[in-house]
Scaffold this motif. Structure first.
Motif, PDB file in Angstrom:
ATOM      1  N   GLU A  26       0.829  -1.201   0.000  1.00  0.00           N
ATOM      2  CA  GLU A  26       0.000   0.000   0.000  1.00  0.00           C
ATOM      3  C   GLU A  26       0.869   1.258   0.000  1.00  0.00           C
ATOM      4  O   GLU A  26       0.567   2.230  -0.698  1.00  0.00           O
ATOM      5  CB  GLU A  26      -0.942  -0.016   1.206  1.00  0.00           C
ATOM      6  N   PHE A  27       1.946   1.232   0.761  1.00  0.00           N
ATOM      7  CA  PHE A  27       2.876   2.357   0.788  1.00  0.00           C
ATOM      8  C   PHE A  27       3.468   2.592  -0.602  1.00  0.00           C
ATOM      9  O   PHE A  27       3.485   3.724  -1.093  1.00  0.00           O
ATOM     10  CB  PHE A  27       3.998   2.090   1.796  1.00  0.00           C
ATOM     11  N   GLY A  63       3.292   5.861  -6.063  1.00  0.00           N
ATOM     12  CA  GLY A  63       3.248   5.792  -7.522  1.00  0.00           C
ATOM     13  C   GLY A  63       3.805   4.518  -8.126  1.00  0.00           C
ATOM     14  O   GLY A  63       3.948   4.424  -9.346  1.00  0.00           O
ATOM     15  N   ASN A  64       4.124   3.526  -7.289  1.00  0.00           N
ATOM     16  CA  ASN A  64       4.649   2.258  -7.807  1.00  0.00           C
ATOM     17  C   ASN A  64       3.714   1.134  -7.364  1.00  0.00           C
ATOM     18  O   ASN A  64       3.882   0.553  -6.297  1.00  0.00           O
ATOM     19  CB  ASN A  64       6.070   2.019  -7.303  1.00  0.00           C
ATOM     20  N   ASP A  65       2.727   0.833  -8.203  1.00  0.00           N
ATOM     21  CA  ASP A  65       1.742  -0.204  -7.907  1.00  0.00           C
ATOM     22  C   ASP A  65       2.349  -1.574  -8.163  1.00  0.00           C
ATOM     23  O   ASP A  65       2.543  -1.977  -9.301  1.00  0.00           O
ATOM     24  CB  ASP A  65       0.506   0.001  -8.779  1.00  0.00           C
ATOM     25  N   LEU A  66       2.649  -2.283  -7.087  1.00  0.00           N
ATOM     26  CA  LEU A  66       3.209  -3.635  -7.196  1.00  0.00           C
ATOM     27  C   LEU A  66       2.134  -4.710  -7.055  1.00  0.00           C
ATOM     28  O   LEU A  66       2.452  -5.896  -7.050  1.00  0.00           O
ATOM     29  CB  LEU A  66       4.286  -3.831  -6.119  1.00  0.00           C
ATOM     30  N   ILE A  67       0.881  -4.299  -6.970  1.00  0.00           N
ATOM     31  CA  ILE A  67      -0.221  -5.240  -6.792  1.00  0.00           C
ATOM     32  C   ILE A  67      -0.835  -5.648  -8.134  1.00  0.00           C
ATOM     33  O   ILE A  67      -1.130  -6.818  -8.362  1.00  0.00           O
ATOM     34  CB  ILE A  67      -1.296  -4.633  -5.861  1.00  0.00           C
ATOM     35  N   THR A  68      -1.001  -4.695  -9.028  1.00  0.00           N
ATOM     36  CA  THR A  68      -1.658  -4.942 -10.311  1.00  0.00           C
ATOM     37  C   THR A  68      -0.718  -5.658 -11.285  1.00  0.00           C
ATOM     38  O   THR A  68       0.382  -5.168 -11.555  1.00  0.00           O
ATOM     39  CB  THR A  68      -2.123  -3.607 -10.931  1.00  0.00           C
ATOM     40  N   PRO A  69      -1.144  -6.811 -11.836  1.00  0.00           N
ATOM     41  CA  PRO A  69      -0.308  -7.527 -12.813  1.00  0.00           C
ATOM     42  C   PRO A  69      -0.080  -6.706 -14.084  1.00  0.00           C
ATOM     43  O   PRO A  69      -0.970  -5.981 -14.537  1.00  0.00           O
ATOM     44  CB  PRO A  69      -1.132  -8.778 -13.136  1.00  0.00           C
ATOM     45  N   LEU A  89       1.913  -8.594  -6.988  1.00  0.00           N
ATOM     46  CA  LEU A  89       2.381  -9.216  -5.753  1.00  0.00           C
ATOM     47  C   LEU A  89       1.286  -9.261  -4.699  1.00  0.00           C
ATOM     48  O   LEU A  89       0.393  -8.425  -4.676  1.00  0.00           O
ATOM     49  CB  LEU A  89       3.581  -8.444  -5.199  1.00  0.00           C
ATOM     50  N   ARG A  90       1.422 -10.260  -3.841  1.00  0.00           N
ATOM     51  CA  ARG A  90       0.542 -10.427  -2.680  1.00  0.00           C
ATOM     52  C   ARG A  90       1.426 -10.478  -1.441  1.00  0.00           C
ATOM     53  O   ARG A  90       2.593 -10.867  -1.521  1.00  0.00           O
ATOM     54  CB  ARG A  90      -0.243 -11.730  -2.801  1.00  0.00           C
ATOM     55  N   PRO A  91       0.877 -10.120  -0.291  1.00  0.00           N
ATOM     56  CA  PRO A  91       1.669 -10.221   0.937  1.00  0.00           C
ATOM     57  C   PRO A  91       2.273 -11.620   1.077  1.00  0.00           C
ATOM     58  O   PRO A  91       1.608 -12.624   0.808  1.00  0.00           O
ATOM     59  CB  PRO A  91       0.646  -9.944   2.040  1.00  0.00           C
ATOM     60  N   GLY A  92       3.543 -11.658   1.429  1.00  0.00           N
ATOM     61  CA  GLY A  92       4.260 -12.918   1.577  1.00  0.00           C
ATOM     62  C   GLY A  92       5.134 -13.259   0.379  1.00  0.00           C
ATOM     63  O   GLY A  92       6.057 -14.061   0.493  1.00  0.00           O
ATOM     64  N   CYS A 121      12.548  -8.572  -5.617  1.00  0.00           N
ATOM     65  CA  CYS A 121      13.719  -7.701  -5.597  1.00  0.00           C
ATOM     66  C   CYS A 121      13.255  -6.250  -5.709  1.00  0.00           C
ATOM     67  O   CYS A 121      12.765  -5.831  -6.752  1.00  0.00           O
ATOM     68  CB  CYS A 121      14.664  -8.039  -6.747  1.00  0.00           C
ATOM     69  N   LEU A 122      13.394  -5.529  -4.629  1.00  0.00           N
ATOM     70  CA  LEU A 122      12.965  -4.140  -4.576  1.00  0.00           C
ATOM     71  C   LEU A 122      14.114  -3.194  -4.889  1.00  0.00           C
ATOM     72  O   LEU A 122      15.280  -3.504  -4.631  1.00  0.00           O
ATOM     73  CB  LEU A 122      12.459  -3.790  -3.174  1.00  0.00           C
TER      74      LEU A 122
END
Length: 130
Positions: A56-57, A62-68, A77-80, A84-85
């Motif tokens: 969420e942070f 501005g960096n959505d890591l949830i949406t494929p 991505l999902r929690p867990g 590589c960030l």
């Protein structure tokens, strides 16, 4: 006796860089490793196990890591999940109190150009490759 020098990049502990995750396949080169080079402007060098708070942070920055994004071989991505960030994003999350845990053996040594080993160690978890 001859000594062999490994061509594999080093991790933040000085050993060989270990795989971060193969499912989902992570890394700037999508090879499972947090490798970096001159083309990796974001320096994807921190192997993190993402949390909902971090996701969420990151989206709020501005960096959505949830949406494929299949065109970029990005599954969302999902929690867990391990991923590589960019080291600067991890540091930003650290300063905001939402840094996800990391796998030291899979963090590239170049991460130490931005964060300290002590900062990473405070968020370290054991290594398990998926």
């Amino acid at each position: 006796m001859t000594s062999q020098i490994s061509s594999r990049p080093r991790n933040v502990l000085g050993g060989e860089l270990q795989c971060c995750c193969t499912s989902p396949k992570t890394g700037f080169y999508r090879d499972g490793f947090c490798q970096t080079d001159k083309w990796d402007y974001g320096s994807h060098t921190v192997c993190a196990q993402v949390t909902q708070a971090f996701l969420e942070f990151s989206r709020s920055r501005g960096n959505d890591l949830i949406t494929p994004l299949p065109a970029y071989e990005f599954p969302g991505l999902r929690p867990g999940d391990k991923w590589c960030l960019c080291v600067s994003r991890w540091k930003e999350a650290l300063e905001a109190g939402v840094a996800p845990p990391i796998v030291l053996e899979a963090c590239h040594i170049k991460a130490l150009q931005v964060v300290t080993l002590e900062q990473l160690q405070q968020h370290a978890i054991g290594q398990t490759v998926e």
